[in-house]
Structure formats: C-alpha cells, structure tokens
Design a protein around this motif. Structure first.
Motif, PDB file in Angstrom:
ATOM      1  N   TYR A   1       0.821  -1.142  -0.023  1.00  0.00           N
ATOM      2  CA  TYR A   1       0.222  -0.239   0.325  1.00  0.00           C
ATOM      3  C   TYR A   1       0.678   1.003   0.127  1.00  0.00           C
ATOM      4  O   TYR A   1       0.275   2.266  -0.353  1.00  0.00           O
ATOM      5  CB  TYR A   1      -0.746   0.047   1.320  1.00  0.00           C
ATOM      6  CG  TYR A   1      -0.473   0.165   2.246  1.00  0.00           C
ATOM      7  CD1 TYR A   1      -0.192  -1.054   3.257  1.00  0.00           C
ATOM      8  CD2 TYR A   1      -0.009   1.423   3.048  1.00  0.00           C
ATOM      9  CE1 TYR A   1       0.506  -0.967   4.418  1.00  0.00           C
ATOM     10  CE2 TYR A   1       0.726   0.942   4.669  1.00  0.00           C
ATOM     11  CZ  TYR A   1       0.849   0.168   4.880  1.00  0.00           C
ATOM     12  OH  TYR A   1       1.654   0.178   5.909  1.00  0.00           O
TER      13      TYR A   1
ATOM     14  N   ARG B   1      -3.936  -2.975 -11.136  1.00  0.00           N
ATOM     15  CA  ARG B   1      -5.156  -2.694 -11.146  1.00  0.00           C
ATOM     16  C   ARG B   1      -6.605  -3.178 -12.007  1.00  0.00           C
ATOM     17  O   ARG B   1      -7.276  -3.503 -12.275  1.00  0.00           O
ATOM     18  CB  ARG B   1      -5.747  -1.386 -10.293  1.00  0.00           C
ATOM     19  CG  ARG B   1      -4.849  -0.913  -9.319  1.00  0.00           C
ATOM     20  CD  ARG B   1      -5.428  -1.342  -8.194  1.00  0.00           C
ATOM     21  NE  ARG B   1      -5.184  -0.538  -6.850  1.00  0.00           N
ATOM     22  CZ  ARG B   1      -6.090  -0.344  -5.713  1.00  0.00           C
ATOM     23  NH1 ARG B   1      -7.142  -0.376  -5.839  1.00  0.00           N
ATOM     24  NH2 ARG B   1      -5.834   0.200  -4.856  1.00  0.00           N
TER      25      ARG B   1
ATOM     26  N   GLY C   1     -12.998  -6.108  -8.633  1.00  0.00           N
ATOM     27  CA  GLY C   1     -11.390  -4.912  -8.768  1.00  0.00           C
ATOM     28  C   GLY C   1     -10.590  -5.715  -7.661  1.00  0.00           C
ATOM     29  O   GLY C   1     -10.989  -6.355  -6.364  1.00  0.00           O
ATOM     30  N   LEU C   2      -9.360  -5.673  -7.281  1.00  0.00           N
ATOM     31  CA  LEU C   2      -8.656  -6.104  -5.782  1.00  0.00           C
ATOM     32  C   LEU C   2      -7.890  -5.368  -5.523  1.00  0.00           C
ATOM     33  O   LEU C   2      -7.551  -4.039  -6.108  1.00  0.00           O
ATOM     34  CB  LEU C   2      -7.464  -7.915  -6.204  1.00  0.00           C
ATOM     35  CG  LEU C   2      -8.546  -8.989  -6.580  1.00  0.00           C
ATOM     36  CD1 LEU C   2      -8.884  -8.883  -7.756  1.00  0.00           C
ATOM     37  CD2 LEU C   2      -7.477 -10.001  -6.231  1.00  0.00           C
ATOM     38  N   ASN C   3      -7.967  -5.029  -4.458  1.00  0.00           N
ATOM     39  CA  ASN C   3      -6.528  -4.084  -3.872  1.00  0.00           C
ATOM     40  C   ASN C   3      -5.414  -5.037  -4.147  1.00  0.00           C
ATOM     41  O   ASN C   3      -5.056  -6.051  -3.973  1.00  0.00           O
ATOM     42  CB  ASN C   3      -6.492  -3.564  -2.985  1.00  0.00           C
ATOM     43  CG  ASN C   3      -6.393  -4.795  -1.369  1.00  0.00           C
ATOM     44  OD1 ASN C   3      -5.527  -5.104  -1.712  1.00  0.00           O
ATOM     45  ND2 ASN C   3      -7.591  -4.821  -0.257  1.00  0.00           N
TER      46      ASN C   3
END
Lengths: 133, 299
Positions: free
Chosen positions: B193, B220, B278-280
């Motif tokens: 992150y 992403r 979506g995914l982080n």
C-alpha cells in the motif's frame, strides 16, 4: 489557490486515480469547489498527497476531458464546470451513497421512514436557507 | 521514457548452497519510480547489493546507465545515490559533520544543494546524529544519498520503522524532490500500500525470481476477481489463473490479464456468473505469491 482535501484509501479495490477523480467531482457537485477556483498544480498536488505525478496528470487530463477542470495555458488549472455539468445520474449517486449511511443509522435506531423523511426535509430547508443568505 | 536506467539480466546469487537469486530480469526506465516488492528474505537487499557492486554475482549481470558496477564500482557510485536498509550512521558526529565527511568521498558533491536540503528536510545542523528521531534519521540518510546529485537513487526499504506520518512525509520528498527533478528511483519495500501511490512500475520478487513486473496502473485494471456459482472444482485451464478459492457452491477466481472478452469466455464455459470485482494491491500480491493455481477440493 484552493486547497483540495483528498483522502486516499489504500486498501480499497478502487484504483487511486479513480478515488481522486471521484473526490474532486464530489467537491464540485457539493459546491466546495466552485467554478473559477484554481486547483493546485500537478506537482503540488502530487507532493502533497505523496502520489506519483503521472497519476495526478492522468486525473487532471480525464477531468479536463469531462469539462470538470480546464487548463489555462501558462496560468494553471481551474474548475470549469458548475455542478450542472455533472450528469444528474452521477449527482444522484453521490447523494445516495451518503444517504445510505443515514438510513442504516435510522433503521438501527428505530426511526421510521416518515420520521426520517421529515428530518431530511428539515435539514434540507435549513441548509438551503443558510446558503441563500 | 524509453531508455532504461537500470538493466538486470539473468542475475544469480548464492550464499553458499543457499540460492538467493535464481535469474532476476528487470528493466527500470529512466525517470521512473520503480517499486521493488517482496516479502522479507525474498532477495531484495541482495539484488541491491549486486547493483552497487558490493557483492559478486554467480551469473548474469546488471548495468546502471550502461555501467557495470562489477567492473567500475566507483563510476557507478558517482551516478547512484544509495540509502541502506536501517542505515547506521556515526552517532557521535554532528549533522553538519557527517554531511562534510560524506561529501569528502564525492568529487561532484553539491554544497549549495545540500544546504538547501538541510533546511527543507528540517535537519538541525548542530545536533548529534544519535539524538535524532527516526524520521530525522531517515531524512538525513536521504540527504546523504542525494548530495552528489545522482541520476539514480536506490532506496532499500527506506520507511522501515517510521510511523505513518513520517512515512508519508518521506514519500512526499520522494515525489517532490526526486520525481520532479527527473531522478530515477528504485525503491524496495514489503509494504504494497506504500508502493502503489508512488510507483510508476512495480515488480514482485519471490523466491529469487521476478514473478510479475509492469505498470502499477495496469495491475489494478487487469487483475480481476470473478465470482461464480458452480460445482466445478478444476479451473487450471483458465489462462492466467492466479487463485481459486471456494466456499460452498461459490467460487472466487482471481485472473490476470483480464479483458471483457476473457471474462465473457469464463462466464460461457462455467456458467453461474455472480459478479466481477477489482482487487486491492495486497490481494493481488497475495494471489501472485501464495495463490492456488487451479484446483479446489469441494468443501
């Protein structure tokens, strides 16, 4: 210069550039950014948010394409539209998102739909009359 | 941005029998911020030491602006600024003393710039290094890496041990001070992150090889999660499948290089499509590193 308050949620599955776009649109729609306000330069906003400059560049380009912002050559970037330029569907979506939280609270606290609607109306009138002063 | 500032090809390295790097390939474009991700012990620091010519590879090579650090370590160090992981500095020196001392190693040291940095990074010139806070310490290490105006800056887990505020502040300097001036930044971290907002490119190093490299933005967009209601257990036929997990009749597929067409195909061949999300970046990282590539046992 108008400072833009943007909060980035790193754990979100929404890409960062999309988060920033949504928040700028939100601020235009709610009037906290108004037509003619100057926004920070790409460099300034990038440093301030600790976000890559190319991401901010992408955000500004997209917002310019959608007529939310406009670049005055050699002068800076400004808010070009008023909220009317944001499609009504999108404006409604923004409001619906905020209202959802209020509805959850209302249900948890046993406030009826009638009571909640009455409260919404009161708040609406109060804020509107304040803005018109 | 076509020129590559750093090129690594087939890089291998072992500590005795322990094979740490098994053929690493990387290209870092000039002027980019490149996030080098990996779990602890994946080989990030080893790769960096090889880049600096501090270790000798067992195979392959690396070049920094065409210079081979194995053959010409001094020339390489002149164009590279390096901030070590948990950098140790002489605690008894005063800030201005350590700056002078490090400056003496570099013919191209820029005193005016360093003076400006001392103010900008709010470093107390007369304080002893050992009395600095963690945040000040990392800012001082950054300053020492930048004083000779390098074209490439290598930061080995630079925010390790910093609190969230100091970390963000540090990243602000990476953007405002380095990207603004066109410096190429090679930034290692195990915190996804943290890398995502700042990096143009991200590569994941795992068990000594690069398992994924590309533009941060494309990651992403191209890795998607598809939820299906199906009793099927084997999904290994799907091209680019990264992870399959199952709860009852519900199967979650994580797939790379996803296009509308590909999703359409999956929908058609398995049926029971529920949704697509979506995914982080953490989830993407996990799928690449410890993903289950195809078969699930029916629970």
């Amino acid at each position: 210069m108008f400072t833009i308050y943007i909060r980035i949620e790193p754990s979100s599955s929404v890409p960062i550039y999309r988060q920033i776009i949504d928040q700028i649109k939100y601020q235009v729609a709610t009037g906290s950014l108004r037509e003619g306000d100057k926004v920070p330069s790409v460099r300034e906003l990038a440093s301030n948010l600790a976000v890559n400059q190319n991401t901010i560049l992408k955000v500004y380009n997209e917002l310019c394409r959608e007529n939310v912002l406009k670049i005055e050559r050699g002068d800076g970037t400004y808010v070009s539209s008023n909220k009317q330029n944001i499609p009504s569907a999108e404006r409604k979506k923004i409001v619906a998102n905020v209202l959802r939280e209020a509805v959850i609270q209302a249900i948890q606290l046993d406030v009826s739909l009638e009571q909640a609607s009455e409260l919404l109306k009161e708040e609406y009138e109060a804020i509107k009359s304040e803005r018109n002063k | 941005m076509d020129k590559n500032m750093i090129e690594i090809e087939g890089l291998k390295f072992s500590y005795g029998k322990d094979e740490v790097l098994r053929g690493v390939n990387l290209q870092v474009p000039e002027g980019s911020i490149f996030g080098f991700l990996g779990r602890n012990g994946a080989g990030k620091t080893t790769t960096i030491k090889l880049l600096l010519g501090l270790l000798k590879p067992n195979g392959g090579f690396c070049r920094i602006e065409g210079i081979d650090p194995q053959k010409d370590a001094i020339q390489a160090r002149r164009i590279v600024g390096y901030m070590a992981e948990d950098q140790q500095m002489y605690g008894w020196m005063r800030v201005e003393q350590i700056v002078k001392w490090v400056a003496s190693f570099y013919p191209g040291w820029d005193d005016k710039f360093t003076n400006h940095l001392l103010d900008m990074l709010e470093l107390p010139r007369k304080s002893k290094v050992k009395s600095l806070s963690k945040g000040q310490n990392s800012r001082l290490a950054l300053l020492l890496a930048l004083g000779h105006r390098p074209k490439v800056v290598i930061l080995d887990d630079p925010t390790l041990g910093l609190d969230p505020i100091a970390r963000k502040e540090f990243l602000r300097y990476v953007i405002g001070l380095l990207q603004t001036n066109g410096v190429t930044v090679f930034f290692s971290s195990h915190l996804l992150y943290e890398i995502e907002p700042v990096a143009d490119y991200v590569a994941i190093l795992d068990k000594g090889t690069i398992i994924k490299a590309g533009r941060t933005f494309d990651w992403r967009e191209s890795v998607r999660k598809i939820i299906l209601n199906t009793s099927e257990n084997n999904f290994s036929k799907i091209e680019g499948i990264l992870d399959v997990s199952k709860m009852g009749e519900r199967v979650a597929l994580t797939v790379e290089n996803c296009s509308t067409e590909k999703i359409g195909k999956i929908k058609a061949s398995y049926g029971g499509f529920a949704r697509e999300t979506g995914l982080n970046l953490d989830e993407i990282f996990e799928a690449y590193v410890i993903g289950n590539r195809g078969e699930v046992s029916g629970i």
